[in-house]
Design an enzyme around this catalytic site. Structure first.
Site, short mmCIF file in Angstrom:
data_model
loop_
_atom_site.label_atom_id
_atom_site.label_comp_id
_atom_site.label_asym_id
_atom_site.label_seq_id
_atom_site.Cartn_x
_atom_site.Cartn_y
_atom_site.Cartn_z
N ASP A 107 0.86 -1.19 0.00
CA ASP A 107 0.00 0.00 0.00
C ASP A 107 0.89 1.24 0.00
OD1 ASP A 107 -2.41 1.36 0.02
OD2 ASP A 107 -2.60 1.32 2.21
N GLU A 128 -6.15 5.46 -8.88
CA GLU A 128 -7.45 5.99 -8.47
C GLU A 128 -7.96 7.11 -9.37
OE1 GLU A 128 -9.62 6.96 -4.22
OE2 GLU A 128 -7.76 5.84 -4.40
N PHE A 185 -12.03 -1.33 4.36
CA PHE A 185 -11.03 -0.57 5.11
C PHE A 185 -11.07 -0.97 6.59
CE2 PHE A 185 -9.44 3.37 2.69
CZ PHE A 185 -9.37 2.66 1.50
#
Length: 316
Positions: free
Chosen positions: A16, A90, A172
């Site tokens: 990440d 994104e 999440f």
């Protein structure tokens, strides 16, 4: 075998981060980025030169959004040179409630990757899990563009993603737990809420069981971890996207990482409702989920603010 090596045997490891120079050491399969991670990277000496690349800065004054997409793709290409799998890039978070604009931007990002010779299957388009975002992902999937549905906090978001047959969802975990910890205040029992008792872990497990028991092909990727106990409790999840600091912690630990999630023994789902739902039903369910609605709104606001900050850096 260290903890990270053991974890690789049961879950695909995803880094990440946008800081691609760390990837050869971490050796993830995939990598995920977002506006906050890209912004953080561009503020570092090693990555700042990407802001000045001619391919990025072309028409930056006339079309800053296009320049930002080129920057995101440049980061993605650098990442793909260092991993064997996929990168998630994104769409502008400010478009999270605009289906048409999201589809258009996703096509542009994919075209930019294609122009760099990147195979379609190596790119996931990240889109916020709003009703408009999920509908955009459904349409993009029909066009052969795979999506990673981000900012997912609520079970109804996961239901809608399954109905849309999206490629991948990212519940999440850490941010869900953050909300419950804040609400509990001094009453928070850290020991009881650790590992299997963690609210974020339980939320992902509910989704995972629902998907696996029904044979839903959408990949489930745990995200936004706060500690290794959350990761250990979800060992066996399809994918786990983990920040570099936690990957380093796992690499330095010899704690066992036994499989906790086995698709062949998913157990009975907590829900037997049909996948299909209307926008009105989606909105109503999300409105009654105080945590889910709050964290979705907060996440979009945060990513939007970091997008604006990234645009500001580009135009200086």
């Amino acid at each position: 075998m260290n903890s990270l090596q053991a974890l690789r045997h049961v879950s695909a490891i995803v880094a990440d981060t946008a800081e691609y120079l760390q990837l050869p050491r971490l050796q993830p399969q995939d990598a995920t980025t977002n506006p906050s991670l890209v912004l953080r990277a561009t503020r570092q000496r090693e990555y700042a030169p990407l802001l000045a690349l001619p391919e990025v800065r072309e028409d930056v004054r006339d079309n800053p959004d296009a320049a930002m997409d080129r920057l995101l793709v440049r980061f993605g290409c650098e990442i793909l040179e260092r991993i064997p799998g996929r990168v998630s890039t994104e769409v502008d978070a400010r478009l999270s409630h605009d289906c048409e604009a999201t589809v258009k931007r996703a096509h542009r990002i994919h075209a930019l990757y294609a122009a760099q010779g990147v195979a379609r299957e190596r790119v996931l388009i990240k889109i916020a899990s709003t009703w408009a975002g999920i509908e955009a992902a459904r349409r993009l999937g029909a066009d052969g563009i795979a999506c990673n549905m981000t900012l997912l906090f609520s079970f109804v978001q996961a239901r809608a993603c399954a109905a849309a047959d999206v490629q991948l969802i990212s519940p999440f975990v850490g941010r869900i737990t953050d909300w419950y910890r804040t609400q509990a205040g001094e009453a928070w029992d850290a020991q009881a809420m650790r590992g299997p008792g963690d609210p974020g872990v339980r939320a992902l497990l509910r989704i995972w069981r629902f998907y696996k028991s029904r044979g839903i092909g959408t990949e489930v990727m745990g995200a936004s971890f706060r500690d290794t106990a959350q990761i250990e409790a979800l060992a066996g999840c399809d994918l786990l996207t983990i920040a570099p600091a936690l990957l380093e912690t796992l690499a330095q630990s010899d704690d066992p990482m036994p499989r906790r999630l086995d698709p062949e023994q998913a157990g009975d789902p907590e829900d037997d409702r049909p996948l299909a739902l209307t926008q009105a039903a989606f909105d109503a369910a999300l409105a009654t989920d105080v945590m889910g609605a709050a964290k979705l709104s907060e996440g979009i606001a945060q990513f939007s603010a970091d997008t604006v900050a990234l645009l500001d850096l580009l135009q200086r």
